[in-house]
Motif scaffolding. Structure first.
Motif, PDB file in Angstrom:
ATOM      1  N   GLY A 117      41.575  45.772  33.566  1.00 34.75           N
ATOM      2  CA  GLY A 117      42.093  47.129  33.697  1.00 34.75           C
ATOM      3  C   GLY A 117      43.170  47.220  34.774  1.00 34.75           C
ATOM      4  N   LEU A 118      43.043  46.403  35.800  1.00 36.02           N
ATOM      5  CA  LEU A 118      44.003  46.423  36.910  1.00 36.02           C
ATOM      6  C   LEU A 118      45.383  45.947  36.449  1.00 36.02           C
TER       7      LEU A 118
ATOM      8  N   LEU B 296      29.080  38.854  47.892  1.00 37.12           N
ATOM      9  CA  LEU B 296      30.146  38.532  48.846  1.00 37.12           C
ATOM     10  C   LEU B 296      31.330  37.863  48.147  1.00 37.12           C
ATOM     11  N   GLY B 297      32.391  38.625  47.973  1.00 40.95           N
ATOM     12  CA  GLY B 297      33.631  38.036  47.471  1.00 40.95           C
ATOM     13  C   GLY B 297      34.488  37.608  48.644  1.00 40.95           C
ATOM     14  N   HIS B 298      35.659  37.082  48.369  1.00 40.78           N
ATOM     15  CA  HIS B 298      36.540  36.687  49.469  1.00 40.78           C
ATOM     16  C   HIS B 298      37.998  36.720  49.026  1.00 40.78           C
TER      17      HIS B 298
ATOM     18  N   LEU C 179      18.294  47.159  48.735  1.00 43.50           N
ATOM     19  CA  LEU C 179      19.639  47.722  48.743  1.00 43.50           C
ATOM     20  C   LEU C 179      20.610  46.625  48.322  1.00 43.50           C
ATOM     21  N   VAL C 180      21.503  46.953  47.386  1.00 42.13           N
ATOM     22  CA  VAL C 180      22.518  45.985  46.952  1.00 42.13           C
ATOM     23  C   VAL C 180      23.880  46.493  47.415  1.00 42.13           C
ATOM     24  N   VAL C 181      24.564  45.720  48.229  1.00 37.31           N
ATOM     25  CA  VAL C 181      25.881  46.138  48.714  1.00 37.31           C
ATOM     26  C   VAL C 181      26.926  45.069  48.378  1.00 37.31           C
ATOM     27  N   GLY C 182      28.190  45.478  48.401  1.00 34.68           N
ATOM     28  CA  GLY C 182      29.290  44.551  48.137  1.00 34.68           C
ATOM     29  C   GLY C 182      30.118  44.367  49.394  1.00 34.68           C
ATOM     30  N   ALA C 183      30.607  43.149  49.605  1.00 31.06           N
ATOM     31  CA  ALA C 183      31.384  42.854  50.808  1.00 31.06           C
ATOM     32  C   ALA C 183      32.491  41.858  50.471  1.00 31.06           C
ATOM     33  N   GLU C 184      33.462  41.810  51.375  1.00 33.18           N
ATOM     34  CA  GLU C 184      34.562  40.847  51.200  1.00 33.18           C
ATOM     35  C   GLU C 184      34.785  40.092  52.511  1.00 33.18           C
ATOM     36  N   TYR C 185      34.853  38.782  52.389  1.00 31.90           N
ATOM     37  CA  TYR C 185      35.178  37.940  53.544  1.00 31.90           C
ATOM     38  C   TYR C 185      36.682  37.663  53.510  1.00 31.90           C
ATOM     39  N   ALA C 186      37.342  37.880  54.633  1.00 32.00           N
ATOM     40  CA  ALA C 186      38.785  37.623  54.702  1.00 32.00           C
ATOM     41  C   ALA C 186      39.021  36.243  55.306  1.00 32.00           C
TER      42      ALA C 186
ATOM     43  N   LEU D 249      47.627  42.756  43.831  1.00 38.70           N
ATOM     44  CA  LEU D 249      46.792  42.765  42.638  1.00 38.70           C
ATOM     45  C   LEU D 249      45.576  41.851  42.829  1.00 38.70           C
ATOM     46  N   ALA D 250      45.816  40.671  43.402  1.00 33.18           N
ATOM     47  CA  ALA D 250      44.717  39.726  43.621  1.00 33.18           C
ATOM     48  C   ALA D 250      43.675  40.333  44.562  1.00 33.18           C
ATOM     49  N   ARG D 251      44.128  41.043  45.573  1.00 35.45           N
ATOM     50  CA  ARG D 251      43.185  41.660  46.530  1.00 35.45           C
ATOM     51  C   ARG D 251      42.335  42.722  45.845  1.00 35.45           C
ATOM     52  N   ARG D 252      42.992  43.547  45.012  1.00 37.96           N
ATOM     53  CA  ARG D 252      42.234  44.586  44.297  1.00 37.96           C
ATOM     54  C   ARG D 252      41.262  43.945  43.309  1.00 37.96           C
ATOM     55  N   ALA D 253      41.690  42.845  42.695  1.00 39.49           N
ATOM     56  CA  ALA D 253      40.846  42.172  41.699  1.00 39.49           C
ATOM     57  C   ALA D 253      39.582  41.606  42.342  1.00 39.49           C
ATOM     58  N   VAL D 254      39.708  41.038  43.552  1.00 37.47           N
ATOM     59  CA  VAL D 254      38.535  40.490  44.248  1.00 37.47           C
ATOM     60  C   VAL D 254      37.506  41.594  44.466  1.00 37.47           C
ATOM     61  N   ARG D 255      37.962  42.746  44.940  1.00 38.54           N
ATOM     62  CA  ARG D 255      37.030  43.842  45.224  1.00 38.54           C
ATOM     63  C   ARG D 255      36.436  44.418  43.941  1.00 38.54           C
ATOM     64  N   ALA D 256      37.274  44.529  42.895  1.00 37.91           N
ATOM     65  CA  ALA D 256      36.767  45.039  41.615  1.00 37.91           C
ATOM     66  C   ALA D 256      35.677  44.108  41.081  1.00 37.91           C
TER      67      ALA D 256
END
Ligand SMILES: [Zn+2]
Length: 209
Positions: free
Chosen positions: A140-141, A101-103, A186-193, A153-160
């Motif tokens: 890379g971003l 869980l990123g944010h 199962l391993v999944v990725g998520a983002e908290y806003a 850029l920061a938003r893309r970096a969080v997800r990357a």
């Protein structure tokens, strides 16, 4: 037995409640049932989240005692001790779901971007060890991304960074790899806003979910 699908649904429902400003009776009363957990625990999901004070995992998923096995570290990075913690939960409790869980507005990810743009000379070795874990996900971003739009850029970096951590968990441990291959994990990725209170699951979801 709880499946990854059930676990994901519980998290989604809990987060919907949180974002709507309500809490379930189960969550509110779980502390009065403390004694039920003396004999053991059976968390239905493992969450690897960031230490950021604005992202308290049990709160944002509206869960109570005994529900979540939580690992928190700045930047939700994966080093050996995080893999070991996930292995422990998966092996001991047969927990079917792991969420990285990123944010949004993550300070650790931002510090890494800043460091890549303007390397500092006297950063502590320990802090550097966190930045160095995030660096491969985001450098890379900087080369290809919209450099002038720092927010995008920061938003893309969080997800990357979430994707990289999730992949480390999927491929950094023979124990976890075997559980994944036999459909027990199962391993999944998520983002908290921070802006909305909502969690979006965006990485590693199988078609049936
Ligand atoms: Zn963070």
């Amino acid at each position: 037995m709880t499946t990854a699908r059930d676990a994901l649904e519980r998290l989604r429902e809990g987060n919907r409640r949180f974002a709507a400003g309500v809490r379930s009776l189960d969550t509110l009363t779980s502390q009065t049932r403390r004694s039920e957990f003396l004999a053991g625990q059976k968390p239905f999901a493992v969450i690897l989240g960031c230490s950021d004070s604005r992202v308290p995992v049990e709160l944002i998923f509206d869960q109570g005692l005994g529900d979540l096995f939580v690992i928190r570290v700045a930047g939700n990075i994966v080093a050996a001790s995080q893999i070991g913690s996930v292995e422990f939960a998966a092996a001991q409790f047969a927990t079917p779901l792991v969420v990285v869980l990123g944010h949004t507005r993550c300070g650790a990810v931002q510090a890494t971007l800043d460091e890549l743009r303007r390397p500092s000379e006297n950063q502590s070795r320990n802090l550097r060890s966190i930045v160095d874990r995030i660096r491969p996900a985001v450098e890379g971003l900087l080369e290809t991304g919209p450099n002038r739009d720092h927010e995008a850029l920061a938003r893309r970096a969080v997800r990357a960074n979430v994707r990289v951590s999730a992949n480390f968990l999927r491929h950094g441990s023979p124990i976890l790899e075997e559980l994944i291959q036999s459909d027990k994990l199962l391993v999944v990725g998520a983002e908290y806003a921070l802006e909305t209170g909502r969690v979006e699951f965006f990485d590693g979801l199988p078609a049936f979910i």
